[in-house]
Structures are given as structure tokens and as C-alpha cells.
Design an enzyme around this catalytic site. Structure first.
Site, PDB file in Angstrom:
ATOM      1  N   GLU A   1      -7.871  -1.496   0.045  1.00 19.06           N
ATOM      2  CA  GLU A   1      -6.829  -1.124   0.995  1.00 19.06           C
ATOM      3  C   GLU A   1      -6.918   0.367   1.305  1.00 19.06           C
ATOM      4  O   GLU A   1      -7.285   1.158   0.432  1.00 19.06           O
ATOM      5  CB  GLU A   1      -5.451  -1.460   0.426  1.00 19.06           C
TER       6      GLU A   1
ATOM      7  N   HIS B   1       0.251  -5.053   3.455  1.00 20.99           N
ATOM      8  CA  HIS B   1       0.966  -4.697   2.225  1.00 20.99           C
ATOM      9  C   HIS B   1       2.421  -4.319   2.526  1.00 20.99           C
ATOM     10  O   HIS B   1       2.891  -3.230   2.185  1.00 20.99           O
ATOM     11  CB  HIS B   1       0.262  -3.535   1.508  1.00 20.99           C
TER      12      HIS B   1
ATOM     13  N   ILE C   1       9.909 -11.552  -9.589  1.00 25.03           N
ATOM     14  CA  ILE C   1       9.627 -11.968  -8.209  1.00 25.03           C
ATOM     15  C   ILE C   1       9.381 -13.473  -8.137  1.00 25.03           C
ATOM     16  O   ILE C   1       9.922 -14.165  -7.266  1.00 25.03           O
ATOM     17  CB  ILE C   1       8.421 -11.184  -7.659  1.00 25.03           C
TER      18      ILE C   1
ATOM     19  N   ALA D   1       7.041  -4.625  -0.029  1.00 27.29           N
ATOM     20  CA  ALA D   1       8.125  -3.723  -0.430  1.00 27.29           C
ATOM     21  C   ALA D   1       8.670  -2.915   0.732  1.00 27.29           C
ATOM     22  O   ALA D   1       9.510  -2.032   0.540  1.00 27.29           O
ATOM     23  CB  ALA D   1       7.634  -2.782  -1.521  1.00 27.29           C
TER      24      ALA D   1
END
Length: 538
Positions: free
Chosen positions: A259, A277, A149, A280
Site C-alpha cells: 500500500e 484502506h 471487530i 477506519a
């Protein structure tokens, strides 16, 4: 088998699983998960469902835990390893989505895009002065973690004309130069020179709160932070204080220490951009996540090795296939030794020479233990739990590497780079050794047993004897096997001295029964006889 999909994955992934197994797709509370996990052979999660040590203990049938994403901090990997449960994730599926999201957050942070949108659309204000931003061209972007990444973020930043600095102790200078990145030796060297800092490191015990008060104080005043890695890597309280004080010019956060996170004091600050989040959360990434994790889980359930598993010893990428090719040999050596020479073992050493000696061989050693302990314990032993079971039994395990060439040109049928694997075990009754290697065609060959040279391909079922070297011994055993309707496929004899003690390995089509084996042991001249079964061989 039964698979629990505890959080949503792509329909394609579910369909792949249902082609071979029974699949339940349902979200469970912690209590419901503890009650029901014992029904399943596999469980697939994303980030919310916690696979704790308690869940793993209750999951008596579990063989694999799949994480449809990158991190595994919601899975107790140590407890899974202890129980021999494979943990797999799909770090590559989210690469482009996460990199794009991180760079999108960087631009949103630099140009106040969300705030300006809300002012115009929600508040009806045409406010151009409040939201004056900054260009990213010519600015210094610091990247912590230059893996998949981080590298993609670097490529995008370079296209925008940014200057790139990075910290990653595992990336070569050549790779950094290829990306146009200047490597620094430590995070502390990165902080004072960057205008933007983007985090893409894995979360470990060492990297938790990677950026705290001390690190924030070292940063250039007004610098901005982007975190699309894992929550908690930036101390959120310290970040809030640094933004309020003006030391940090703003932050863009996609992940949080706890979270889901719907309320946070950071959300009250005008120069903070936050997303739930979403790194993705693209159609492409979700499709890839679901497909990849389903394929990994299916491979584990089929009994295949998945080198990408989180809790397997590392497999070198460039020569990994060579190591994997030797795993069946390593397992066969361990299994044969345990069966042919039953004893109360105290230590086992695996000696590598040839090409393997230059590779990290922990996985191959685990394969030896898998075969060795599987034969002894009669229970499920795999690449994951073999070292733990060895420690529990008080078995000392050691690896040794020999750089000298093992063949000396005497074996023309072997590839010149062929590797020799020797297993040496110490038991109450003595020391035992077995060695083997792969032929050019990949076939397994045993080359020595207890100092006696042999050259044979082991078969699924064998009879192993030590006996007095005298005429008629093979005939006597052949008669007993023939009477029992057991066919002999081949045999190999080896001895040190004429009329001394000889070793015989006889390949047979069926496993010998206990009564037949006892008959063989009663034959005059037989010192020891054992039946050996090596699953996976023909």
C-alpha cells in the site's frame, strides 16, 4: 519534550499533545525521517510511515512510537523492544467503523452495488440483468477472528439472518454462543461450509497468506471473500486465479499486500470490489484514534505504565489491576536488593505466592528487573528493555509460583488474599533474599531480608547496615547522622542471635553522601553499610 506526528491525526489529538509538549506535524520521506528522528521523544504514525530498525537506532531520544490504528506491521516492534521504546496502538477505536465497512463490502459484493452504479452513472446503462445479485439471508458467513471487530460483524450478520461460523482459538464457547456463532476447531473446517468469508485476525508471521491456493481450493465453489484486516493475509495472485477460474465468486478488499495500491490485476475483474484502506476512515473513528493515541503517548512520556502497550507482557484483563497494583512493590524489591547488597550477580529468581501465583506475572518480573538493573546500571531501564538488558549481562531470570498460603493467619493487617513476592539473587559473594507484600491500604511492606523477619514500609532514602549486635550501635550512627544534619524518620532492627549479627534499616530524610557513608563503615562493629534510594516512594 518533542513529538513528531508523521501522519495526520485528529486535531483534538494534536491539541492534547500541545498542551504538554512541543509538536511538529509533518510528512517526511524515509531519508528525512532518518535525519530528523533523533530530535524527538515520540513519533506518531498511521500506516504509511515505516518505523524500521534504522529509524529506531537513529531515534536516540525516542521513548514511544504510537500507531494511530490497529496493526503495527509498519513498526519493527522487536527492534523497539530491544531499545526500550514503548509501542502503543489503538485497536479499539476502529472497531465499529471497520465492522460496518466489512459488512458494507459484503453487501456491495453480494448485490454488485459499485458495478451497477458505474454502469448507470458513468456509462449511462440501465442494466438490470447483468447485476442480478444474491440475498445474504440464510447464507453462511465464516469469520476468521472473533475479537472486537469480528464480534461486531457477527452481530450485524445475525441481524440480516445469516448463519454464523467462526474460527478463533482464543474465544470461549460461551462467548461464541452469546453471539450466536458456531466455533470450528480450524480454518480448514470453516472453508468448505461458508458462502462468505470475512477475515478479522491479527497479522502475524503465522497468519501471513492465511488464505492461499490450497485454502481457496477447499472453499465452496462460488464463495466470496471479504478482507478488512491486513494486506497479504490473502494470497492476491492465488485469489486472482481462483476468481478467473470461477472457484471464488468474488472478493471485496480494503487492504493490500503493498500500500498504497493504485494498480492491480484484481481491479480488472468485474466481481471484485476494492476500497483504499477505508475501514477506519470515519469521522468518529479518526477522532477516537487521534484522542486515544495522544493520551497513550502522553502517559508514556509522563513515565506511567501503559498496560495496553503492544510490546509489554500481557496483563490479564479481569485481574489485571491486581497485578498492576503490585508493580511498585516488585520494582522496590529489585532496587533495594541491588543497592543493599552490591555484588556481581549471576541469577535472579522471583517467587510469587498467594493471589499473584495464579496470574501471568511476566510484567511483575520485568518490574523487579527494572528496579534491580536500574540501580546497577544507572541508565534508563523500563518494563520493555529490562529482560534484554538482563540477557546482555548474562543474568539468568526465573519465575516460580507457590500455591500455599504465605501468611498462616499471623498477619491480621493483611488482606487474606494478599500476595507475597520474594526476590532471590545469586552473586559471587553469596545468595540474598528479600520479600514483601501490600497491606490492605495498598502500602508497600518489606517482610523479610536474608531470612530475618522485618515489618516496615520502605522510604525514599534509607541506610542499611549489618553490624555486631551490641549496645550503643544505634547511638553511634545517630550521632554521625545528626552531625551531618540528616534526620532519622524511623528504623527497624532484626537479628537471629543475641550479640550476633544484626540488620538495621534506618529511614532517613536525605541520601547519605559517600564521605558520610565511609565514616559509618569505619565505626567499630559495622560489617557493611549501604545507602539506598528508592525513587517513587515517599
Amino acid at each position: 519534550m518533542r513529538v513528531l506526528v508523521a501522519e495526520a491525526i485528529s486535531q483534538k489529538g494534536i491539541e492534547l499533545l500541545r498542551e504538554q509538549h512541543e509538536v511538529d506535524v509533518k510528512k517526511l520521506t524515509k531519508e528525512e525521517l532518518l535525519e530528523q528522528i533523533g530530535l524527538y521523544d515520540a513519533v506518531i504514525t498511521r500506516s504509511e510511515t515505516k518505523i524500521t530498525a534504522d529509524v529506531l537506532r537513529a531515534g536516540t531520544r525516542l521513548k514511544v512510537v504510537g500507531r494511530a490504528g490497529v496493526g503495527v506491521d509498519n513498526i519493527d516492534v522487536e527492534a523497539a523492544t530491544e531499545r526500550g521504546v514503548v509501542v502503543v496502538n489503538v485497536p479499539g477505536a476502529n472497531t465499529l467503523s471497520t465492522a460496518e465497512h466489512a459488512f458494507g463490502l459484503l453487501l456491495a459484493l453480494a448485490r454488485h452495488i459499485p458495478q451497477a452504479h458505474n454502469a448507470l452513472v458513468k456509462d449511462g446503462r440501465w442494466d438490470r440483468k447483468t447485476y442480478v445479485g444474491t440475498e445474504v439471508y440464510g447464507k453462511v458467513l465464516g469469520i476468521i477472528g472473533l475479537g472486537r471487530i469480528g464480534s461486531e460483524v457477527a452481530i450485524r450478520a445475525r441481524a440480516f439472518g445469516m448463519k454464523l461460523h467462526a474460527y478463533d482459538p482464543y474465544v470461549s464457547t460461551a462467548r461464541a454462543e452469546q453471539l450466536g456463532v458456531t466455533l470450528v476447531p480450524a480454518v480448514a473446517d470453516l472453508l468448505p461450509v461458508v458462502d462468505f468469508l470475512s477475515i478479522h485476525a491479527a497479522k502475524t508471521s503465522e497468519s501471513a497468506k492465511l488464505i492461499g491456493r490450497g485454502e481457496l481450493a477447499k472453499m465452496r465453489r462460488g464463495a466470496r471473500i471479504i478482507n478488512c484486516a491486513r494486506g497479504g493475509m490473502v494470497d492476491e495472485d492465488a485469489l486472482y486465479e481462483a476468481i478467473v477460474e470461477g472457484q471464488i465468486g468474488g472478493a471485496a478488499l480494503d487492504v493490500f499486500a503493498t500500500e498504497p495500491c493504485t494498480e492491480h490485476k484484481l481491479f480488472t475483474l468485474p466481481n471484485v470490489v476494492a476500497t483504499p484502506h477505508l475501514s477506519a476512515s470515519t469521522i468518529e473513528a479518526q477522532e477516537a484514534n487521534g484522542t486515544y493515541i495522544a493520551q497513550y503517548v502522553l502517559r508514556v512520556l509522563a513515565g506511567e505504565l501503559v498496560p495496553e502497550a503492544v510490546n509489554l507482557p500481557p496483563v490479564p484483563t479481569e485481574q489485571g489491576q491486581e497485578l498492576v497494583r503490585h508493580l511498585p512493590l516488585a520494582e522496590a524489591l529489585g532496587s533495594f536488593l541491588a543497592q543493599a547488597y552490591p555484588d556481581r550477580y549471576e541469577a535472579i529468581e522471583v517467587i510469587y505466592s498467594g493471589e499473584l501465583a495464579a496470574l501471568p506475572t511476566t510484567l511483575a518480573t520485568n518490574s523487579v528487573l527494572k528496579g534491580f538493573l536500574g540501580a546497577q546500571l544507572g541508565e534508563a531501564v523500563n518494563y520493555i528493555n529490562a529482560p534484554t538488558l538482563a540477557r546482555r549481562r548474562g543474568l539468568r531470570v526465573q519465575e516460580s509460583k507457590v500455591t500455599a498460603h504465605p501468611h498462616e493467619g499471623k498477619r491480621p493487617e493483611l488482606a487474606p488474599e494478599a500476595s507475597l513476592v520474594t526476590v532471590r539473587a545469586e552473586g559471587a559473594q553469596g545468595e540474598y533474599r528479600i520479600a514483601g507484600m501490600l497491606r490492605r491500604d495498598g502500602g508497600i511492606r518489606f517482610t523479610a531480608i536474608d531470612g530475618l523477619p522485618i515489618d516496615m514500609a520502605p522510604s525514599r532514602t534509607m541506610l542499611v547496615t549489618r553490624h555486631q549486635d551490641r549496645p550503643g550501635m544505634v547511638g553511634k550512627l545517630g550521632t554521625l547522622l545528626g552531625t551531618a544534619d540528616i534526620n532519622i524518620a524511623g528504623l527497624h532492627l532484626s537479628r537471629k542471635d543475641v550479640r550476633g549479627e544484626a540488620l538495621m534499616l534506618m529511614q532517613v530524610d536525605d541520601l547519605l553522601s559517600a564521605p558520610l557513608l565511609e565514616q559509618i563503615r569505619q565505626v567499630d562493629g559495622i560489617v557493611a553499610a549501604q545507602a539506598v534510594a528508592l525513587p517513587g516512594l515517599e
